[in-house]
Design a protein around this motif. Structure first.
Motif, PDB file in Angstrom:
ATOM      1  N   GLY A 179      46.918  21.367  21.384  1.00  0.00           N
ATOM      2  CA  GLY A 179      47.068  21.761  19.993  1.00  0.00           C
ATOM      3  C   GLY A 179      47.467  23.180  19.666  1.00  0.00           C
ATOM      4  N   LEU A 180      46.580  23.827  18.929  1.00  0.00           N
ATOM      5  CA  LEU A 180      46.847  25.178  18.434  1.00  0.00           C
ATOM      6  C   LEU A 180      47.037  26.148  19.597  1.00  0.00           C
ATOM      7  CD1 LEU A 180      47.057  26.661  15.772  1.00  0.00           C
ATOM      8  CD2 LEU A 180      44.571  26.800  15.679  1.00  0.00           C
ATOM      9  N   THR A 181      46.312  25.938  20.677  1.00  0.00           N
ATOM     10  CA  THR A 181      46.418  26.840  21.817  1.00  0.00           C
ATOM     11  C   THR A 181      47.826  26.858  22.376  1.00  0.00           C
ATOM     12  OG1 THR A 181      44.119  26.592  22.468  1.00  0.00           O
ATOM     13  CG2 THR A 181      45.650  27.251  24.187  1.00  0.00           C
ATOM     14  N   SER A 182      48.332  25.687  22.767  1.00  0.00           N
ATOM     15  CA  SER A 182      49.619  25.717  23.452  1.00  0.00           C
ATOM     16  C   SER A 182      50.737  26.096  22.498  1.00  0.00           C
ATOM     17  CB  SER A 182      49.900  24.392  24.152  1.00  0.00           C
ATOM     18  OG  SER A 182      50.096  23.378  23.205  1.00  0.00           O
ATOM     19  N   SER A 183      50.656  25.659  21.240  1.00  0.00           N
ATOM     20  CA  SER A 183      51.746  26.032  20.335  1.00  0.00           C
ATOM     21  C   SER A 183      51.759  27.539  20.089  1.00  0.00           C
ATOM     22  CB  SER A 183      51.657  25.244  19.025  1.00  0.00           C
ATOM     23  OG  SER A 183      50.385  25.389  18.449  1.00  0.00           O
ATOM     24  N   ALA A 184      50.592  28.128  19.856  1.00  0.00           N
ATOM     25  CA  ALA A 184      50.546  29.578  19.595  1.00  0.00           C
ATOM     26  C   ALA A 184      50.946  30.370  20.834  1.00  0.00           C
ATOM     27  CB  ALA A 184      49.141  29.973  19.139  1.00  0.00           C
ATOM     28  N   VAL A 185      50.404  29.979  21.980  1.00  0.00           N
ATOM     29  CA  VAL A 185      50.681  30.721  23.214  1.00  0.00           C
ATOM     30  C   VAL A 185      52.159  30.604  23.583  1.00  0.00           C
ATOM     31  CG1 VAL A 185      50.284  30.669  25.714  1.00  0.00           C
ATOM     32  CG2 VAL A 185      48.338  30.590  24.141  1.00  0.00           C
ATOM     33  N   GLU A 186      52.702  29.400  23.469  1.00  0.00           N
ATOM     34  CA  GLU A 186      54.101  29.227  23.873  1.00  0.00           C
ATOM     35  C   GLU A 186      55.071  29.923  22.919  1.00  0.00           C
ATOM     36  OE1 GLU A 186      54.733  25.029  24.587  1.00  0.00           O
ATOM     37  OE2 GLU A 186      53.204  25.054  26.161  1.00  0.00           O
ATOM     38  N   MET A 187      54.798  29.844  21.619  1.00  0.00           N
ATOM     39  CA  MET A 187      55.712  30.498  20.673  1.00  0.00           C
ATOM     40  C   MET A 187      55.706  32.005  20.863  1.00  0.00           C
ATOM     41  SD  MET A 187      55.013  28.294  17.227  1.00  0.00           S
ATOM     42  CE  MET A 187      56.254  29.009  16.170  1.00  0.00           C
ATOM     43  N   ALA A 188      54.503  32.583  20.948  1.00  0.00           N
ATOM     44  CA  ALA A 188      54.417  34.035  21.106  1.00  0.00           C
ATOM     45  C   ALA A 188      54.924  34.446  22.481  1.00  0.00           C
ATOM     46  CB  ALA A 188      52.975  34.494  20.901  1.00  0.00           C
ATOM     47  N   GLY A 189      54.549  33.667  23.503  1.00  0.00           N
ATOM     48  CA  GLY A 189      54.955  33.996  24.868  1.00  0.00           C
ATOM     49  C   GLY A 189      56.472  34.007  25.014  1.00  0.00           C
ATOM     50  N   LYS A 190      57.133  32.975  24.472  1.00  0.00           N
ATOM     51  CA  LYS A 190      58.594  32.903  24.588  1.00  0.00           C
ATOM     52  C   LYS A 190      59.265  34.042  23.845  1.00  0.00           C
ATOM     53  CE  LYS A 190      59.242  27.986  25.246  1.00  0.00           C
ATOM     54  NZ  LYS A 190      59.422  26.735  24.489  1.00  0.00           N
ATOM     55  N   GLY A 191      58.648  34.461  22.736  1.00  0.00           N
ATOM     56  CA  GLY A 191      59.256  35.521  21.944  1.00  0.00           C
ATOM     57  C   GLY A 191      58.871  36.918  22.437  1.00  0.00           C
ATOM     58  N   GLY A 192      57.978  36.987  23.413  1.00  0.00           N
ATOM     59  CA  GLY A 192      57.561  38.287  23.943  1.00  0.00           C
ATOM     60  C   GLY A 192      56.782  39.112  22.927  1.00  0.00           C
ATOM     61  N   VAL A 193      56.060  38.444  22.026  1.00  0.00           N
ATOM     62  CA  VAL A 193      55.272  39.166  21.028  1.00  0.00           C
ATOM     63  C   VAL A 193      53.798  38.785  21.165  1.00  0.00           C
ATOM     64  CG1 VAL A 193      57.158  39.325  19.372  1.00  0.00           C
ATOM     65  CG2 VAL A 193      55.653  37.339  19.325  1.00  0.00           C
ATOM     66  N   GLY A 194      52.963  39.398  20.360  1.00  0.00           N
ATOM     67  CA  GLY A 194      51.564  38.997  20.314  1.00  0.00           C
ATOM     68  C   GLY A 194      51.328  38.108  19.107  1.00  0.00           C
ATOM     69  N   ILE A 195      50.155  37.489  19.073  1.00  0.00           N
ATOM     70  CA  ILE A 195      49.850  36.627  17.931  1.00  0.00           C
ATOM     71  C   ILE A 195      48.367  36.744  17.606  1.00  0.00           C
ATOM     72  CG2 ILE A 195      49.443  34.546  19.345  1.00  0.00           C
ATOM     73  CD1 ILE A 195      50.913  32.957  17.113  1.00  0.00           C
ATOM     74  N   GLU A 196      48.094  36.822  16.316  1.00  0.00           N
ATOM     75  CA  GLU A 196      46.694  36.910  15.892  1.00  0.00           C
ATOM     76  C   GLU A 196      46.407  35.718  14.988  1.00  0.00           C
ATOM     77  OE1 GLU A 196      45.182  40.797  14.374  1.00  0.00           O
ATOM     78  OE2 GLU A 196      44.570  39.553  12.663  1.00  0.00           O
ATOM     79  N   LEU A 197      45.384  34.939  15.339  1.00  0.00           N
ATOM     80  CA  LEU A 197      45.031  33.762  14.539  1.00  0.00           C
ATOM     81  C   LEU A 197      43.670  33.979  13.893  1.00  0.00           C
ATOM     82  CD1 LEU A 197      45.981  30.858  16.999  1.00  0.00           C
ATOM     83  CD2 LEU A 197      47.335  31.728  15.080  1.00  0.00           C
ATOM     84  N   ASN A 198      43.607  33.646  12.602  1.00  0.00           N
ATOM     85  CA  ASN A 198      42.336  33.706  11.901  1.00  0.00           C
ATOM     86  C   ASN A 198      41.892  32.276  11.617  1.00  0.00           C
ATOM     87  OD1 ASN A 198      40.186  34.048  10.261  1.00  0.00           O
ATOM     88  ND2 ASN A 198      41.360  34.885   8.531  1.00  0.00           N
ATOM     89  N   LEU A 199      40.947  31.812  12.405  1.00  0.00           N
ATOM     90  CA  LEU A 199      40.588  30.387  12.345  1.00  0.00           C
ATOM     91  C   LEU A 199      39.899  29.997  11.041  1.00  0.00           C
ATOM     92  CD1 LEU A 199      39.465  29.626  16.005  1.00  0.00           C
ATOM     93  CD2 LEU A 199      41.723  29.442  14.971  1.00  0.00           C
ATOM     94  N   ASP A 200      39.373  30.982  10.307  1.00  0.00           N
ATOM     95  CA  ASP A 200      38.745  30.657   9.019  1.00  0.00           C
ATOM     96  C   ASP A 200      39.754  29.980   8.089  1.00  0.00           C
ATOM     97  OD1 ASP A 200      36.662  31.973  10.139  1.00  0.00           O
ATOM     98  OD2 ASP A 200      36.962  33.839   9.031  1.00  0.00           O
ATOM     99  N   ALA A 201      41.045  30.306   8.299  1.00  0.00           N
ATOM    100  CA  ALA A 201      42.072  29.772   7.405  1.00  0.00           C
ATOM    101  C   ALA A 201      42.575  28.403   7.832  1.00  0.00           C
ATOM    102  CB  ALA A 201      43.255  30.751   7.343  1.00  0.00           C
TER     103      ALA A 201
END
Lengths: 734, 80
Positions: free
Chosen positions: A270-292
Motif C-alpha cells: 500500500g502506502l509504503t511501496s507507493s510512497a517509497v517508490e515515487m520518492a525513490g525514483k524521483g530522488g527526493v524525500g517524502i513526508e507523510l502525515n498519517l493523521d490526514a
C-alpha cells in the motif's frame, strides 16, 4: 507498544538475520515497529525481486516500438496513430486460494490500477488460471469462486474480459494460480509516470478509505503455505468495483489537465511501496502525515496504515496551484481526497502520526541496498525425446477423449460468465480466434491479445517450456493476422531457496529470452510470484509446475480483417510447418497412455519465425479464410476446433507415410498452423517459394469431420462432448 | 426447534454494500452517519431434542454453508 524489536521479531516479519543486520547498519539504531514493517515489505520477494532480479535482467526489453519497459507500473508500446498500448499481468495466487472470490476480484482490480495509473483507459482484461486436479475435492470451490470473482469485478467495472487460459493439474491442488492481465490505451504523449519531483509539492491520497485490509499481504504472498495457513489468515481484502470505476473516471479526468506530477496506485504494501517508490525514483524525500489519511476504522497505528492493502486507492504528487481543481474532480466523483504529505529534500521517508515521528528512513539505501540474491541452482537434465508409443485406442477414440478432457474442453462455461463485449469494441471473443481482437476507438486498429504457457512442458524442460510459452503467444497473435509487439510475463514458481526450483526459474528465463530475441518480442512488464508451494502432512514441500505465463499483445492495421478459426465451407485446408509427431509430454500421452514423460516438443525459433511471417503475409494478402495454430492435443484437435467453431465439416486426406498415424494427428509439433484457403495450390506454391513446409490436409464440406479411412464424427457430436465437461464438473444440470 | 443464525462480516472487512447504503442515506439527508454494516439473519427450523443439539446443528450449517468463515463471523441462538 511493549514489543521488543529484535532479530527474532524481524524474522517473524520475513527478514533474515543478515537482512536485519543490514537494516541496523542503514539505520544506525534499532528501528521502530513501523520502520521494521516498512523494511520487511520493501525487502520482501514481492517488492524487491531479490531472488529473481539477476535473472530478469537478462531478458530483452527494447525494440523501436517500446516506449517504457519494465520498471514502471506497466509496459508501454507504440501502436501507431499517436497511440500507445499499456499492459501488464500480475498474480493474485495466495489470496485466491484463501478466499477465491475476493482474491480473484481484487487481483483484477489491482492490475486495472497498474494500467490506468499510467493514463490509459483500460480496454480489455485477460486471465491465465491454473487449478488443481478436476477430481480433487477442493478444486470446484476454487474454480467457482475465482470465475465469479473475475466476472463480478470485471463486469461491474465495465472492462471486457476477452481471453485467457485454464489448465488443471494436481500440482495446483493447494496453490491455484490466478494471473490477471489488463490492457489500456493512452495517447503516446500523455503517459503518466511514478517518479516524484518538485520539493514542497503536495502528496495526495485519493480513492477509498484505509482499513486493516490484508496487512502484510506482500510478505504473505511470498511465504509458502503450510498447515498453519488457516491461522495466518489476515483480514482479507474486499474489492469494490464501483469505487474502482469512479476512480478510473476521476483519474482520467484529472489526467486530461496537467495537474499531475507523478502518480502510482497503492497495491501490495500500500502506502509504503507507493510512497517509497515515487520518492525513490524521483530522488527526493517524502513526508507523510498519517493523521490526514482517510481511515475506515478507529485507532489504526502507523504500522497498520503504512502496510494496509485496502483496495481502490492511489497516491499522487500534484502541482500545488492545481490542488483545489483536483479536489473538485475527486469530490465530484464522490471519492476521498486528502493531502497527506509533501515532497522534501531530506532524501528520507518520514512518517508522522499523532505528532510522533513513527518512521524516518533514508530512501537511497532502502532501495539500493535491498538484498539481491544469486541463489544456488541445480539444473535438472532434460528428459530424452521419446519415440511414439503404440496407439492403444485408435484415432477416433483418442479424438473424443481429448476434446472432452479438462484441458481441452470448451471454456464457454467460464467466458459466458464474463462480459466479453462491454464497450462494444470486442471484434473477436474467446474461442473465436487464437487471440482476442479488440478494436481501438477512433481508428481501424485492432489489438490482438493472448495469454499462454504449457506448464507440463516447463516441468519436463524449463528452458524449452519457457521458449514455447513465448513462441505460442507469438503464434496465436500471428494466426489472427496481427503483428506481435511485446510481452508481459507472470513467473509463477516454487520456493527459490530450493536449488532445483531456482534452476527451473533460471532455465525458463533463458528459454524465454531466446524466444523473445528470435521473435523480436521484448518483455515490457511483468511480475514474479515465488513460494508457490504447499506442505504435505508429512512435511514434504510440493511445488507447483513451473508456470511462466506469457501475456502478449499485437496490433493489426484493420481489426475487421483479422482472422478467426471458424472454418468456412468449400475451402482447402493446408498445414503450414513440419510435423514430426512429437508425442513427448503431449496430452495424447497423458490422457490415452496415462503417462507424463519424454521431452516436450522441439522448439525451432528460426522455423517459428519463418513459418509465422509466411502465414501473416498470406493473411495480409487476403488468401486466408481461417487459421488456427497447433497446440495442446496436436493437429487433429486443431482441426476439430475449427470444425466446432463453424459447424462446417471436412474430408481429410490420408496422412503422410513414414510416421505413425497417431503421431501425425496428435503430436504437439511447434511452429505449425492449419489454414483454410480458397485454393491450396496457390498457397502451396507460395510456401514452396518461401521455403516453408506445407501440405494439403483436405477440404471443408458437409457437417462432419471425416478421415480417409472412413472415420466420421459430426460437428454436433464433437461440440456435445467438448461442452460437457464444465457444466458437469461444476454440478450443473444434475 | 427454531434457531436463528446471525452472519456478519468480520470486524475490519470492507462492506461495500454497507458503504453504498450509508452513502445513499447521507444523500437523503440522514447526515452524520458512521459506518454502516449489513448483516444477515437466517431462521431455521431444525429437528433437535434440546437447545444445545439445535445450536450445534446451526453451527455446523453455518460452517458448511451459511457463513464464509474467512471473512464472516456467525453466532447461533435458539428462538423457540
Amino acid at each position: 507498544m511493549t514489543v521488543t524489536i529484535d532479530a527474532k521479531l524481524a524474522q517473524s516479519f520475513g527478514l533474515t538475520g543478515g537482512e536485519y543486520d543490514k537494516l541496523l547498519t542503514i539505520m544506525g539504531r534499532t528501528p521502530s515497529f513501523a520502520e521494521l514493517g516498512i523494511f520487511s515489505v520493501m525487502w520482501s520477494e514481492h517488492c524487491s525481486y531479490k531472488s529473481s532480479r539477476v535473472h530478469l535482467k537478462t531478458l530483452p526489453t527494447k525494440a523501436p516500438w517500446v516506449i517504457h519497459g519494465p520498471g514502471e507500473n506497466a509496459g508501454v508500446v507504440d501502436i501507431g496513430e499517436g497511440l500507445a498500448a499499456i499492459f501488464k499481468m500480475e498474480s493474485h495466487n495466495h489470496p485466491s486460494f484463501i478466499e477465491p472470490y475476493q482474491g480473484a476480484a481484487t487481483g483484477v482490480g489491482g492490475i486495472l490500477r497498474d494500467v490506468f495509473t499510467m493514463g490509459a483507459r483500460p480496454v480489455a482484461n485477460l486471465n491465465a488460471l491454473r487449478f488443481g486436479d478436476a477430481k480433487h475435492s477442493g478444486t470446484r470451490r476454487v474454480v467457482d469462486g475465482v470465475v465469479r470473482g473475475i466476472g463480478g469485478y470485471g463486469n461491474c467495472v465495465g472492462v471486457p474480459t476477452v481471453g485467457g487460459e485454464v489448465n488443471f493439474h494436481k500440482a495446483y491442488d493447494g496453490n491455484p494460480l490466478v494471473n490477471a492481465m489488463t490492457v489500456g490505451i493512452a495517447r503516446k504523449d500523455k503517459i503518466f509516470l511514478s517518479a516524484a519531483a518538485g520539493i514542497g509539492n503536495p502528496v495526495v491520497y485519493v480513492g477509498s478509505k484505509t482499513g486493516r485490509d490484508g496487512i502484510h499481504g506482500a510478505t504473505m504472498s511470498s511465504a509458502e503455505f503450510d498447515d498453519k495457513a488457516a491461522s495466518k489468515r489476515p483480514t482479507v481484502q474486499v474489492g469494490d468495483p464501483f469505487i474502482e470505476k469512479l476512480l478510473i473516471e476521476a483519474c482520467l479526468e484529472l489526467m486530461a489537465t496537467d495537474a499531475i506530477v507523478a502518480i502510482q496506485d497503492m497495491g501490495a504494501a500500500g502506502l509504503t511501496s507507493s510512497a517509497v517508490e515515487m520518492a525513490g525514483k524521483g530522488g527526493v524525500g517524502i513526508e507523510l502525515n498519517l493523521d490526514a489519511v482517510p481511515q475506515r476504522e478507529p485507532n489504526m497505528t502507523a504500522y497498520e496504515m503504512m502496510l494496509s492493502e485496502s483496495q481502490e486507492r492511489m497516491l499522487m504528487v500534484l502541482k500545488p496551484e492545481r490542488t483545489e481543481e483536483a479536489r473538485r474532480i475527486f469530490e465530484k466523483w464522490e471519492l476521498d481526497f486528502a493531502i497527506v504529505g509533501k515532497l522534501t529534500d531530506s532524501g528520507h521517508i518520514t512518517v508522522i502520526h499523532n505528532g510522533v515521528t513513527e518512521a524516518n528512513i533514508p530512501l537511497a539505501p532502502l532501495a539500493d541496498e535491498a538484498p539481491i540474491y544469486n541463489r544456488p541452482m541445480v539444473h535438472a537434465e532434460p528428459p530424452r525425446h521419446i519415440s511414439p508409443p503404440a496407439d492403444p485406442v485408435g484415432i477416433e477414440h483418442a479424438l473424443l477423449t481429448l476434446i472432452g478432457c479438462p484441458d481441452l474442453a470448451s471454456r464457454s462455461w467460464i467466458w459466458n460468465q464474463y462480459d466479453g463485449s462491454v464497450g462494444g469494441n470486442t471484434a473477436r471473443r474467446p474461442g473465436a480466434a487464437d487471440a482476442a481482437i479488440v478494436r481501438v476507438d477512433g481508428t481501424r486498429l485492432g489489438l490482438a491479445l493472448t495469454t499462454d504457457c504449457t506448464p507440463r512442458y516447463c516441468q519436463a524442460d524449463p528452458k524449452a517450456g519457457g521458449a514455447q510459452a513465448v513462441a505460442e503467444a507469438w503464434r496465436n497473435i500471428t494466426a489472427t493476422g496481427a503483428k506481435p509487439l511485446a510481452v508481459t510475463d507472470n513467473l509463477n514458481f516454487g520456493n527459490p531457496e530450493r536449488p532445483e526450483i531456482m534452476g527451473q526459474f533460471a532455465d525458463a528465463i533463458k528459454g524465454m529470452g531466446d524466444a523473445c530475441r528470435a521473435l523480436d518480442f521484448p518483455v515490457v512488464s511483468g511480475n514474479v510470484s515465488l513460494y508457490n508451494e504447499t506442505r504435505s502432512p508429512t512435511g514434504l514441500a510440493q511445488a507447483i509446475l513451473p508456470t511462466p505465463a506469457i501475456g502478449a499483445l499485437g496490433v493489426i492495421a484493420d481489426a475487421s480483417k483479422s482472422i478467426g478459426l471458424a472454418m468456412p465451407d468449400n475451402h482447402d485446408l493446408v498445414l503450414v510447418g513440419e510435423i514430426r509427431g512429437e508425442l513427448g509430454q503431449s496430452l495424447w500421452l497423458r490422457e490415452i497412455c496415462h503417462k507424463e514423460e519424454g521431452a516436450p516438443p522441439r522448439i525451432d525459433l528460426v522455423a517459428e519465425r519463418h513459418n509465422g511471417d509466411f502465414v501473416r503475409a498470406q493473411i495480409e494478402a487476403g488468401h486466408v479464410a481461417a487459421c488456427h495454430d497447433i497446440a495442446d492435443g496436436g493437429l487433429m484437435i486443431t482441426i476439430a476446433e475449427m470444425v466446432m467453431a463453424s459447424g462446417v465439416g471436412c474430408e481429410l486426406l490420408a496422412p503422410p507415410h513414414g510416421l505413425p498415424i497417431h503421431a501425425f494427428w496428435y503430436g504437439e509439433d511447434q511452429a505449425c498452423y492449419v489454414i483454410a484457403t480458397k485454393n491450396a495450390k496457390a498457397m502451396l506454391s507460395a510456401a514452396e517459394k518461401a521455403h516453408v513446409p506445407a501440405r494439403k490436409l483436405g477440404h471443408s464440406k458437409g457437417t462432419s469431420l471425416k478421415m480417409a479411412d472412413g472415420m466420421s464424427v459430426s460437428a454436433s457430436r464433437l461440440r456435445e462432448i467438448n461442452e460437457a465437461f464444465f457444466p458437469k464438473f461444476m454440478g450443473e444440470g444434475a | 426447534m427454531k434457531i436463528r443464525v446471525y452472519v456478519s462480516l468480520k470486524e475490519g472487512v470492507l462492506d461495500p454494500q454497507g458503504k453504498a447504503i450509508g452513502h445513499a442515506l447521507n444523500s437523503l439527508g440522514f447526515q452524520g452517519l458512521g459506518e454502516v454494516r449489513v448483516n444477515r439473519v437466517v431462521d431455521l427450523d431444525v429437528p433437535a431434542d434440546d437447545s444445545s443439539a439445535a445450536i450445534a446443528k446451526g453451527e455446523a450449517m453455518a460452517r458448511a454453508l451459511l457463513a464464509n468463515e474467512v471473512i464472516e463471523d456467525y453466532s447461533v441462538e435458539v428462538v423457540a
